[in-house]
Design an enzyme around this catalytic site. Sequence first.
Site, mmCIF file in Angstrom:
data_model
loop_
_atom_site.group_PDB
_atom_site.id
_atom_site.type_symbol
_atom_site.label_atom_id
_atom_site.label_comp_id
_atom_site.label_asym_id
_atom_site.label_seq_id
_atom_site.Cartn_x
_atom_site.Cartn_y
_atom_site.Cartn_z
ATOM 1 N N HIS A 189 40.595 63.870 35.449
ATOM 2 C CA HIS A 189 40.832 63.033 34.275
ATOM 3 C C HIS A 189 42.288 63.035 33.818
ATOM 4 C CE1 HIS A 189 36.543 62.789 34.207
ATOM 5 N NE2 HIS A 189 36.506 62.176 33.048
ATOM 6 N N HIS A 248 33.872 29.909 59.001
ATOM 7 C CA HIS A 248 34.128 30.465 57.671
ATOM 8 C C HIS A 248 35.604 30.424 57.318
ATOM 9 C CE1 HIS A 248 34.022 33.168 54.192
ATOM 10 N NE2 HIS A 248 35.108 33.711 54.720
ATOM 11 N N GLU A 285 34.726 49.007 34.093
ATOM 12 C CA GLU A 285 36.156 48.752 33.906
ATOM 13 C C GLU A 285 36.646 47.490 34.618
ATOM 14 O OE1 GLU A 285 35.593 53.184 33.331
ATOM 15 O OE2 GLU A 285 34.927 51.675 34.804
ATOM 16 N N HIS A 339 39.480 27.567 54.918
ATOM 17 C CA HIS A 339 38.073 27.978 54.994
ATOM 18 C C HIS A 339 37.177 26.738 54.862
ATOM 19 C CE1 HIS A 339 40.289 31.554 53.779
ATOM 20 N NE2 HIS A 339 39.284 32.294 54.215
#
Length: 675
Positions: A468, A260, A406, A26
């Site tokens: 859950h 890129h 999280e 890159h």
Amino acid sequence: MTNEELTVSTMRVLCADAIEKAKSGHPGICLGAAPTAYTLWAKHLKHNPKNPGFFDRDRFVLSAGHGSMLLYSLLHLFGYGLTKEDLMRFRQHTSKTPGHPEYGVTAGVEVSTGPLGQGVANAVGFALAERLLADKFNREDAKLIDHYTYALCGDGCMMEGIENEAASLAGTLKLGKLILLYDSNRITIEGSTDLAFTEDVGKRHEALGWQVLHVTDGEDMEQISAAITLAKAEKEKPSLIVVNTVIGYGSPLAGTCNCHGAPLGADNVKELRKTLNYKNKPFEVAPQVTEHIETLLPTFAKYEADWNRAVKAYKTKYPEDYEEFQRWRKGEIDFSALDSIYGDAPKKEEAGRASSQRILNAIAEQNGFVVGGSADLATSNMVVIKDGGEVSATESGRNIHFGIREHAMGAVANGMYLHGGLLPFCATFAVFSDYMKGAMRMSALMNIPVVYVFSHDSIGVGEDGPTHQPIEQLTMLRSIPNIKVFRPADSKEVAAAYEAAWTGKSPTAIVVSRQALKQHKTTGPDALYGGYIVADSEKETPDVILIATGSELSLALESKKALKEENIDARVVSMPCMELFDIQTQKYRESVLPSGVRARVAIEAGRSTPWFKYIGIDGECCCIDNFGMSAPADVMFEVCGFTSDNVVQLAKKTVKKCQKASAFIPTGDGTEDNA
């Protein structure tokens, strides 16, 4: 051309040449961000190439890890031991210059990066660790910890949700020694950022509590240096420096997405050299550049020398604190509190999460460097360190409130561990481990012992329902290489899980129940083997082996008694950690699961997928291969087949299959004789 300008040009051409030779890489960010990276490393970064690991160094994180050659060019020029030959082997097998920076492979790489945005969260972890250690050990007349954390990121990092999660936490905690350099070239793989990303990144970070500075010209090293100076002067807020750059600067592909993620091409590299007026051969460094860097080395050496003097003075004034600091640095954990836990199980049933709370606190009481928290579920996960104090903008306790973030939580914990001096843990519900899988994968890839505590481990979650109730999560966790996954059956196995977690070097997931667990007399530290016999058969060779984890161990023991009434002799094996069992000797594994006993039943309230390597083609699974439902836990277990009657039927079925199979013995001539 000044020596500084020549050095930047050298960085650019080294990157282009290495990527061209590898036919992979890159180049865009390497060419565009070279002045920013050079300015930081030469004029602001507190580091010593002669001793890359000296403790009070500034930390540098290349969050835009695809620009790895930019970092390698710095390490090469600044004397970190990365050779010309190393650059020439960019992206090759066993090289010190892999495609993305890898922790433990290359001196000077603080953290493995590449998944965009994670490096920013890692940097938050570094900065938080610096804050906690400084507040613990620094004195008004003697400082041990006083450094900054810098991260270089790009537009891609800014698009990822984890960056916003981490930046929000950093602003809330007022991590004033965190400085983020944003290489804003407004190009991604698909083209202009206008296609998908038009927000004002600066205003977003201001709203998150950051100081935002702007560098209008990414080639102006004086402007870049002035912005870094202002960022260092801000003590209350983390700082974002938005540096406007041109991707692929100096090449014919500058400003386009074509540079890129692919080599420039030989002709374009030639044009780059012409534009930069660069005369040296590929991978050769001009003497002026070498001499220029050598003029900086005394300053770098002084950084460490000053710290060594500070340490010496600290040791004289505060000898006990110094010894404690050394222990924290080494991470010498004391497990003596577990002796009584192994020997004295609770007399009543206890939820796995309650056992975890009790054992975590016993360990934390003797090891002040154990810190951590939860994604807004600490009292439910039960990971609160009693009397540990809170971590906030004004306090430096031991209980970290990560918020409902999280993914960032896992990556922040990685950064905290890699900083050194702390052993972090983090927690959430097992079903939400999906949100942080990317960070856990990086823990495993780097082989670092971050501890992940996941409560509410199964359909035992009950009335909260299928959203859950973790079903596939255990399988997902076990599928990650180099991670230990513990699902303990009682408090003694929870103790073993924590001991294994902080004894080894790999990350550990400790998956504990919400529901109460029976406490067993025959469990204990043998859980450190990963799998072991908790109730053996009366015969030398059992008729069937029941293998269970977590709350289902009780079911296996109950089923053993029921099978005895049907004259079937069962061995019960607890398998709290497959990964540890799999690395035991063949002799040990054979002693637990003898190959001659093919009648086996796996019992676990999760997917059956991981169990077939243990039960083989003749075995049976008492597992759950569909999503749960909303119902009380006891109803859920019964409806899903986790009953003694069902286990007995499965055991009888596998015994019958194995008896039938053994009735025929191959003769070797393509026929079978009845035995």
